[in-house]
Each structure stands twice: as C-alpha cells, then as structure tokens.
Design an enzyme around this catalytic site. Structure first.
Site, PDB file in Angstrom:
ATOM      1  N   GLY A   9      -6.555  -5.292 -12.271  1.00  0.00           N
ATOM      2  CA  GLY A   9      -5.070  -4.827 -12.173  1.00  0.00           C
ATOM      3  C   GLY A   9      -4.254  -5.981 -11.791  1.00  0.00           C
ATOM      4  O   GLY A   9      -4.089  -6.328 -10.557  1.00  0.00           O
ATOM      5  N   ARG A  34      -6.700  -4.597 -17.918  1.00  0.00           N
ATOM      6  CA  ARG A  34      -6.869  -4.038 -19.074  1.00  0.00           C
ATOM      7  C   ARG A  34      -6.372  -4.808 -20.201  1.00  0.00           C
ATOM      8  O   ARG A  34      -7.168  -4.771 -21.262  1.00  0.00           O
ATOM      9  CB  ARG A  34      -5.890  -2.571 -19.074  1.00  0.00           C
ATOM     10  CG  ARG A  34      -6.123  -1.773 -20.262  1.00  0.00           C
ATOM     11  CD  ARG A  34      -5.618  -0.544 -20.138  1.00  0.00           C
ATOM     12  NE  ARG A  34      -4.068  -0.853 -19.996  1.00  0.00           N
ATOM     13  CZ  ARG A  34      -2.970   0.215 -19.731  1.00  0.00           C
ATOM     14  NH1 ARG A  34      -3.471   1.602 -20.105  1.00  0.00           N
ATOM     15  NH2 ARG A  34      -2.006   0.006 -19.838  1.00  0.00           N
ATOM     16  N   ALA A  76      -0.865   4.153  -9.630  1.00  0.00           N
ATOM     17  CA  ALA A  76      -1.693   5.328  -8.816  1.00  0.00           C
ATOM     18  C   ALA A  76      -1.727   6.356 -10.006  1.00  0.00           C
ATOM     19  O   ALA A  76      -0.835   6.529 -10.859  1.00  0.00           O
ATOM     20  CB  ALA A  76      -0.683   5.626  -7.688  1.00  0.00           C
ATOM     21  N   SER A 128       0.230  -2.581   2.824  1.00  0.00           N
ATOM     22  CA  SER A 128       1.662  -2.667   2.944  1.00  0.00           C
ATOM     23  C   SER A 128       2.223  -4.032   2.990  1.00  0.00           C
ATOM     24  O   SER A 128       1.685  -4.860   3.559  1.00  0.00           O
ATOM     25  CB  SER A 128       2.017  -1.858   4.217  1.00  0.00           C
ATOM     26  OG  SER A 128       3.592  -1.800   4.522  1.00  0.00           O
ATOM     27  N   GLY A 130       4.396  -4.964   0.428  1.00  0.00           N
ATOM     28  CA  GLY A 130       5.212  -5.578  -0.981  1.00  0.00           C
ATOM     29  C   GLY A 130       4.457  -6.616  -1.681  1.00  0.00           C
ATOM     30  O   GLY A 130       3.487  -7.097  -1.186  1.00  0.00           O
ATOM     31  N   LYS A 182      -1.483   4.970   5.818  1.00  0.00           N
ATOM     32  CA  LYS A 182      -0.468   4.310   5.003  1.00  0.00           C
ATOM     33  C   LYS A 182       0.655   5.110   4.698  1.00  0.00           C
ATOM     34  O   LYS A 182       2.047   4.753   4.923  1.00  0.00           O
ATOM     35  CB  LYS A 182      -1.011   3.640   3.835  1.00  0.00           C
ATOM     36  CG  LYS A 182      -0.169   2.970   2.929  1.00  0.00           C
ATOM     37  CD  LYS A 182       0.648   1.920   3.273  1.00  0.00           C
ATOM     38  CE  LYS A 182       1.334   1.138   2.355  1.00  0.00           C
ATOM     39  NZ  LYS A 182       2.221   1.719   1.277  1.00  0.00           N
ATOM     40  N   HIS A 185       2.603   5.543   7.475  1.00  0.00           N
ATOM     41  CA  HIS A 185       3.499   4.200   7.847  1.00  0.00           C
ATOM     42  C   HIS A 185       4.879   4.393   7.244  1.00  0.00           C
ATOM     43  O   HIS A 185       5.838   4.182   7.525  1.00  0.00           O
ATOM     44  CB  HIS A 185       2.661   3.365   7.615  1.00  0.00           C
ATOM     45  CG  HIS A 185       3.353   1.870   7.096  1.00  0.00           C
ATOM     46  ND1 HIS A 185       4.209   1.652   6.084  1.00  0.00           N
ATOM     47  CD2 HIS A 185       3.766   0.753   7.903  1.00  0.00           C
ATOM     48  CE1 HIS A 185       4.863   0.595   6.060  1.00  0.00           C
ATOM     49  NE2 HIS A 185       4.534   0.013   7.398  1.00  0.00           N
ATOM     50  N   ASN A 186       4.689   4.935   5.869  1.00  0.00           N
ATOM     51  CA  ASN A 186       5.803   5.127   5.082  1.00  0.00           C
ATOM     52  C   ASN A 186       6.731   5.863   5.351  1.00  0.00           C
ATOM     53  O   ASN A 186       8.089   5.908   5.669  1.00  0.00           O
ATOM     54  CB  ASN A 186       5.344   5.268   3.396  1.00  0.00           C
ATOM     55  CG  ASN A 186       4.719   3.969   2.833  1.00  0.00           C
ATOM     56  OD1 ASN A 186       4.127   3.079   3.541  1.00  0.00           O
ATOM     57  ND2 ASN A 186       5.082   3.910   1.680  1.00  0.00           N
ATOM     58  N   GLU A 189       8.762   4.526   8.249  1.00  0.00           N
ATOM     59  CA  GLU A 189       9.700   3.621   7.614  1.00  0.00           C
ATOM     60  C   GLU A 189      10.755   4.313   7.089  1.00  0.00           C
ATOM     61  O   GLU A 189      11.966   3.887   7.366  1.00  0.00           O
ATOM     62  CB  GLU A 189       9.085   2.823   6.432  1.00  0.00           C
ATOM     63  CG  GLU A 189       9.653   1.912   5.583  1.00  0.00           C
ATOM     64  CD  GLU A 189       8.731   1.529   4.469  1.00  0.00           C
ATOM     65  OE1 GLU A 189       7.866   1.149   4.526  1.00  0.00           O
ATOM     66  OE2 GLU A 189       9.558   1.603   3.193  1.00  0.00           O
ATOM     67  N   ARG A 445       8.936  39.156  15.638  1.00  0.00           N
ATOM     68  CA  ARG A 445       7.729  39.404  14.651  1.00  0.00           C
ATOM     69  C   ARG A 445       6.849  40.720  15.080  1.00  0.00           C
ATOM     70  O   ARG A 445       6.271  41.279  14.190  1.00  0.00           O
ATOM     71  CB  ARG A 445       6.703  38.118  14.873  1.00  0.00           C
ATOM     72  CG  ARG A 445       7.442  36.850  14.575  1.00  0.00           C
ATOM     73  CD  ARG A 445       6.433  35.781  14.640  1.00  0.00           C
ATOM     74  NE  ARG A 445       5.555  35.627  13.831  1.00  0.00           N
ATOM     75  CZ  ARG A 445       4.202  35.548  14.391  1.00  0.00           C
ATOM     76  NH1 ARG A 445       3.854  35.682  15.475  1.00  0.00           N
ATOM     77  NH2 ARG A 445       3.107  35.766  13.320  1.00  0.00           N
TER      78      ARG A 445
HETATM   79  P1  NDP Z   1       1.934  -1.013 -11.573  1.00  0.00           P
HETATM   80  O1  NDP Z   1       1.829   0.064 -10.751  1.00  0.00           O
HETATM   81  O2  NDP Z   1       3.128  -1.335 -12.357  1.00  0.00           O
HETATM   82  O3  NDP Z   1       0.730  -0.928 -12.554  1.00  0.00           O
HETATM   83  C1  NDP Z   1       0.645  -1.942 -13.544  1.00  0.00           C
HETATM   84  C2  NDP Z   1      -0.965  -2.480 -13.900  1.00  0.00           C
HETATM   85  O4  NDP Z   1      -1.911  -1.022 -13.829  1.00  0.00           O
HETATM   86  C3  NDP Z   1      -1.069  -3.274 -14.674  1.00  0.00           C
HETATM   87  O5  NDP Z   1      -2.350  -3.991 -14.333  1.00  0.00           O
HETATM   88  C4  NDP Z   1      -1.630  -2.179 -16.032  1.00  0.00           C
HETATM   89  O6  NDP Z   1      -2.532  -2.665 -16.700  1.00  0.00           O
HETATM   90  C5  NDP Z   1      -2.498  -1.243 -15.139  1.00  0.00           C
HETATM   91  N1  NDP Z   1      -2.943  -0.117 -15.762  1.00  0.00           N
HETATM   92  C6  NDP Z   1      -2.066   1.103 -16.197  1.00  0.00           C
HETATM   93  N2  NDP Z   1      -2.748   1.954 -16.588  1.00  0.00           N
HETATM   94  C7  NDP Z   1      -3.994   1.470 -16.872  1.00  0.00           C
HETATM   95  C8  NDP Z   1      -5.010   2.139 -17.095  1.00  0.00           C
HETATM   96  N3  NDP Z   1      -5.043   3.230 -17.651  1.00  0.00           N
HETATM   97  N4  NDP Z   1      -6.263   1.555 -17.128  1.00  0.00           N
HETATM   98  C9  NDP Z   1      -6.195   0.114 -16.696  1.00  0.00           C
HETATM   99  N5  NDP Z   1      -5.332  -0.457 -15.931  1.00  0.00           N
HETATM  100  C10 NDP Z   1      -3.986   0.384 -16.255  1.00  0.00           C
HETATM  101  O7  NDP Z   1       1.353  -2.338 -10.825  1.00  0.00           O
HETATM  102  P2  NDP Z   1       1.922  -2.747  -9.242  1.00  0.00           P
HETATM  103  O8  NDP Z   1       1.469  -4.205  -9.114  1.00  0.00           O
HETATM  104  O9  NDP Z   1       3.259  -2.730  -9.147  1.00  0.00           O
HETATM  105  O10 NDP Z   1       1.099  -1.866  -8.302  1.00  0.00           O
HETATM  106  C11 NDP Z   1      -0.045  -1.746  -8.240  1.00  0.00           C
HETATM  107  C12 NDP Z   1      -0.406  -0.567  -7.205  1.00  0.00           C
HETATM  108  O11 NDP Z   1       0.090  -1.061  -5.890  1.00  0.00           O
HETATM  109  C13 NDP Z   1       0.177   0.646  -7.375  1.00  0.00           C
HETATM  110  O12 NDP Z   1      -0.687   1.768  -6.944  1.00  0.00           O
HETATM  111  C14 NDP Z   1       1.341   0.805  -6.560  1.00  0.00           C
HETATM  112  O13 NDP Z   1       1.899   2.055  -6.174  1.00  0.00           O
HETATM  113  C15 NDP Z   1       1.128  -0.259  -5.360  1.00  0.00           C
HETATM  114  N6  NDP Z   1       2.094  -0.846  -4.855  1.00  0.00           N
HETATM  115  C16 NDP Z   1       2.135  -0.923  -3.412  1.00  0.00           C
HETATM  116  C17 NDP Z   1       3.110  -1.646  -2.960  1.00  0.00           C
HETATM  117  C18 NDP Z   1       2.969  -1.939  -1.530  1.00  0.00           C
HETATM  118  O14 NDP Z   1       4.092  -2.519  -0.974  1.00  0.00           O
HETATM  119  N7  NDP Z   1       2.116  -1.624  -0.763  1.00  0.00           N
HETATM  120  C19 NDP Z   1       4.243  -2.238  -3.788  1.00  0.00           C
HETATM  121  C20 NDP Z   1       4.058  -2.096  -4.929  1.00  0.00           C
HETATM  122  C21 NDP Z   1       3.297  -1.317  -5.611  1.00  0.00           C
HETATM  123  P3  NDP Z   1      -1.801  -3.238 -18.124  1.00  0.00           P
HETATM  124  O15 NDP Z   1      -1.541  -4.668 -17.905  1.00  0.00           O
HETATM  125  O16 NDP Z   1      -2.938  -3.567 -19.220  1.00  0.00           O
HETATM  126  O17 NDP Z   1      -0.698  -2.481 -18.616  1.00  0.00           O
END
Ligand code: NDP
Length: 479
Positions: A9, A34, A76, A128, A130, A182, A185-186, A189, A445
């Site tokens: 990813g 993917r 997610a 955490s 970003g 986590k 934590h949020n 926040e 009650r």
């Molecule tokens: P996204 O949540 O936008 O997810 C996009 C990625 O998921 C792409 O690589 C995409 O692949 C892949 N994907 C989507 N569907 C599938 C599938 N069915 N099979 C395989 N791959 C798939 O990316 P982010 O980078 O924004 O976030 C990643 C994770 O981190 C999320 O869980 C998010 O909640 C978390 N997060 C955490 C943050 C933090 O501060 N801790 C901030 C932001 C996000 P493709 O390129 O092929 O479409």
C-alpha cells in the site's frame, strides 16, 4: 530474498513509511501496491532509497528474508482484509503481517485470531502522526504476539519518533491492544482540541481580542505547563490571515467540524465498558452539533442572555481560562487512561500505562510535556485507579478549581457553549463527592422494577414492597 521489511500500500502513508524505513541503517524495503503506478513512481522519485519493488504478491514474498515481515498501509476495512488474505497465501508459518492502518480494534482481534490459525503472526499497529510522522518518525502502538515483537520491535524502533532519547514505540499488548490504544489516543485528541477551541472562544468573546492577539496568548501558554503540539499549532492557525479577504483565516473557515470516526469509536467502546469519558464524548458531540447547519439555523432564533458578555479584567480572565483548560485537560486524559485500564481488564491485555504515555511524547498529535507527568504518576503507582488523583495532578486541580468554576459560571451566564469545560468539571465534582444522588436512582429502580438496593449500614440486598405495605424485605441480588 534481501529485504528485511516490506510495505504493502503505497499511498501517502505507506510511501512515507517505506521511505522512513529505507532511510534507516540496516533496512532494505520490499514495496508493493495493488496498481503498479504508485510503485513505479516511488522508485523513480526516490533513487536514494533502497527499495525492492514487487509487482505481485508472489514476488513480494520472494523478496523478503525470513521471518517475512510486512506492514500493510491500505484503506481500512475490506481492502485490509483483501490484502491480509493475499499475504496469507504467499507467507509461511512464523512470518509476520502488520496492519498499520486505522483499524477498529474488534476487527484486529478477529483478524489476529484468523491469521494465527495459519501459524502466521498478525500484528495490529496503531500509527499516529499523519504523513509527516510516517516520514520522519511516528508514534507507534503495536499489539500482537510476543514472538512477533522480537523481530518487529527493532524495526519499529528504528523508524519511530524519539522523545528524550527513547523511541516512541512499545509492545502495547496482545492482539487488538495496539489499535485500542491508538483509538483512545484519537479520542483524547478530540477532547484536547475541543478544550482549546472553547478557551479560544471564551477569550475572544469575553475580551474582544483579535485572533492574532489570542495567538500570542497561546504562544505564551506554550511556554508553561500546557506546552504541547496542539497549543503550538493553535497559535499558528490563529495568526494566519486569509490571502483573499485579508480576514483572519479562522473567520473565513466554515464552522462545521469533520470527523473520521475514531472519536465515536472511543465513546462507543467506553459506553460498553462503563467508563465515563465525558470530555471525549462532549468533544465528539460538539463536532456533530457543529455540522448540522439546518438545525443551527432553525435554533438561531432562540433567546440567549440579555446582557452582553464582557469581562472587567482581561488578564485575570485569561489566566482563569488557562487554569480551566489545564484542569479540564487533566480530566480528559484521566478519563482516557481509565478507558485503557478498563479495556485491558476486559480483553485480558497487560498494558503498561506509563509506557503508553511515554510513547505519546513525540511523533503523535497529542505530544506534550504533560505526558512526562503521567509517566511519573504511573511509575510511582502502576495500579493507580484515577490518574487525576496522582499528587502532581491533584495539586494542579487544587490550584485551578476555583478559576475553573469561575470560567464555567461565566460561560453559562454569557451563553457561550463550553461542553468540555463544564462536563469535565461535573465529572470532577461527581468523582470527589462524598455522596451521590445515585441512592435516589436505586430507590426509583427498586420502585418501578424491583431492581433492589444495598444499604450503607448492613450487608445484603433489599427490596421495598412499594405496592404493598412498603416494608423492606431481603431480596435476591438482581442489580
Ligand atoms: P488510503 O486510505 O487512501 O488507501 C489507499 C491505498 O489502499 C492505496 O495504496 C490503494 O491501492 C490501497 N487499496 C485500496 N483498496 C485496496 C484493495 N482492495 N486491495 C489492495 N489495496 C487496496 O491511503 P492512506 O495512505 O491515506 O492511508 C493508509 C492507512 O493509514 C489507512 O488505514 C488510514 O486510515 C491510515 N491513516 C493513518 C493516518 C495517521 O495519521 N495515522 C493518516 C492517514 C491515514 P491502489 O493504489 O491500487 O488504489
């Protein structure tokens, strides 16, 4: 098989995490996405990084040395399940699959159980900070087995933020413990941000100071016990002027707060556990209230106080608000740690609360000096039942409570909503009360449902024959 770690990813979070991993001595990073374009782009844009790109799950698995260790950073929910299923096909017993996304902890518990049956380790790790954090050093909250921590620990330590010489990562507990922490934590926040927003609103409406002047107040607060990332960025936001209109940016931003759901999860979980996280709940509800413009438009005709709000001594009021903010913040954190304590008891996790506060000191959004005081409190008393009663916090509450009350009274009289300030104060007063009207609730009650009650003066469970002669009988304990 040369890579010691892999990332699946490569959107914003995954590509930054992969670059962070590659930048640390000793790591070679296998990468897979993917769709091919993201992988090609990452390799092309970062020739300095030691990446081994893979274009199928088989290639990805083949490029990893054993035990294979891969961090998933995809959307997610279902996408995470899809990637886990694919990795399970190509990995072997002893290998480690890490979900670094924002999973809901019951999903992590479920996934860990299913993956464990194949002999492969599954670790849910809250990350955490970003995109900046992912690139330069996040705060990391991994769950999972002790076995996986042996391999994963050094890798995560190599990329985590560093606070006072210590990496901001610790093995939180088994299965879903990392994502649970986590989540809280949020939630904390949310509370922290709402409290700061209420402080700003009160100061602005009470003293008439401009956002830029209030930015100076926050910058000053940031040199004391409130020193934190959120206070620091608050000053930055308040100082910002809109290029188009010349107005303070905060005055042109639509006043409807968004949310991605982790605050709601924290509150739902707390309700199920019976833990009163009122600060987090009010913060979450305040965001909901703000984002119903149709209701707000309808209610805007309802009356408020007749007199205009103006404080006589601006400096004294600002100091009161600072004290109220600090006291409310203590309560919000105390409630959040209470939820972690209760979650650990419910799910059988052994969580070191002091260690949790330490890994939040850098890399994450709630990073603050204050967390050192929480660590001290749990160092001294690891089984402390209410964080707010630790000496340092009790002293701060003793010092601040009069100001806190003045601020809540002023806000109420002025008709300025301060749900987090006032609910935190109500919790504080409830917690310290010698007797609560819960006795009356038990009576009610028992009246309508024969739910029984206990007495203060003798053992046993009792019921009054309300519809009979109103005498009291001993009863079965039905709660
Ligand atoms: P996204 O949540 O936008 O997810 C996009 C990625 O998921 C792409 O690589 C995409 O692949 C892949 N994907 C989507 N569907 C599938 C599938 N069915 N099979 C395989 N791959 C798939 O990316 P982010 O980078 O924004 O976030 C990643 C994770 O981190 C999320 O869980 C998010 O909640 C978390 N997060 C955490 C943050 C933090 O501060 N801790 C901030 C932001 C996000 P493709 O390129 O092929 O479409």
């Amino acid at each position: 098989a040369r890579a010691n770690i892999g990332v699946v990813g490569l959107a914003v979070m995954g590509s930054n995490l992969a670059r962070n991993l590659a930048s640390r001595e000793g790591n070679t990073v296998a990468i897979f996405n993917r769709s091919r374009a993201k992988t090609d782009d990452l390799v092309a844009e970062h020739p300095e990084a030691e990446f081994i790109p893979a274009f199928s799950y088989e290639e990805f698995a083949a490029s990893l040395s054993k035990p294979r260790t891969a961090i998933i950073m995809v959307k997610a929910g279902r996408p995470t399940d899809a990637v886990i299923d694919a990795l399970v096909e190509v990995f072997e017993p002893g290998d480690i699959i890490v979900d670094g996304g924002n999973a809901y902890f019951p999903d992590t518990i479920r996934r860990e159980k299913a993956v464990r049956e194949t002999g492969i380790n599954f670790v849910g790790a809250g990350i955490s900070g970003g995109e900046e954090g992912a690139l330069h050093g996040p705060s990391i909250m991994p769950g999972g087995s002790d076995e996986s921590w042996v391999t994963l620990g050094p890798i995560l330590k190599s990329i985590a933020a560093v606070a006072e010489g210590e990496p901001c990562v610790t093995h939180i507990g088994h299965d879903g413990a990392g994502h649970f922490v986590k989540m809280v934590h949020n939630g904390i926040e949310y509370a922290d941000m709402q409290l700061i927003a209420e402080a700003y609103d009160l100061i602005r409406r009470g003293t008439g100071k401009s956002p830029a002047e209030i930015a100076d107040v926050f910058a000053d607060w940031n040199t004391g016990e409130l020193d934190s990332y959120l206070i620091e960025i608050t000053a930055e936001v308040l100082r910002q002027n809109d290029a188009e209109t010349g107005q303070p940016l905060v005055d042109v931003i639509l006043d409807q707060a968004g949310a991605k759901g982790t605050g709601a999860w924290t509150v739902q979980t707390a309700l199920a556990l019976g833990v009163p996280v009122s600060g987090i709940a009010e913060a979450t509800f305040a965001r909901s209230l703000s984002s119903h413009p149709e209701q707000r438009a309808l209610a805007s005709a309802l009356p408020g106080p007749e007199e205009e709000f103006h404080v006589a001594d601006a400096d004294a009021f600002i100091e009161d608000v600072r004290q109220a903010l600090f006291a409310s913040k203590i309560i919000a954190y105390s409630q959040g740690f209470d939820e972690i304590r209760a979650g650990a008891a419910e799910y059988g996790w052994s969580i070191d609360l002091g260690a949790v506060s330490k890994i939040w000191r850098a890399g994450c959004i709630i990073r603050a000096q204050f967390l050192n005081r929480i660590a001290d409190a749990y160092d001294e008393q690891p089984d402390l039942a209410v964080l707010a009663t630790a000496p340092y916090f009790a002293e701060a509450l003793t010092r601040g409570q009069a100001a806190w009350r003045r601020v809540v009274v002023a806000a109420t009289q002025a008709g300025i909503p301060s749900p987090a300030f006032s609910s935190s104060l109500a919790y504080y007063d409830g917690l310290r009360a010698e007797r609560l009207p819960a006795a009356l609730i038990q009576g009610q009650r028992d009246f309508f449902g024969a739910h029984t009650y206990k007495r203060i003066d003798k053992e046993g469970t009792f019921h009054t024959l309300w519809s009979g002669d109103r005498s009291e009988i001993e009863a079965e304990d039905t709660h």
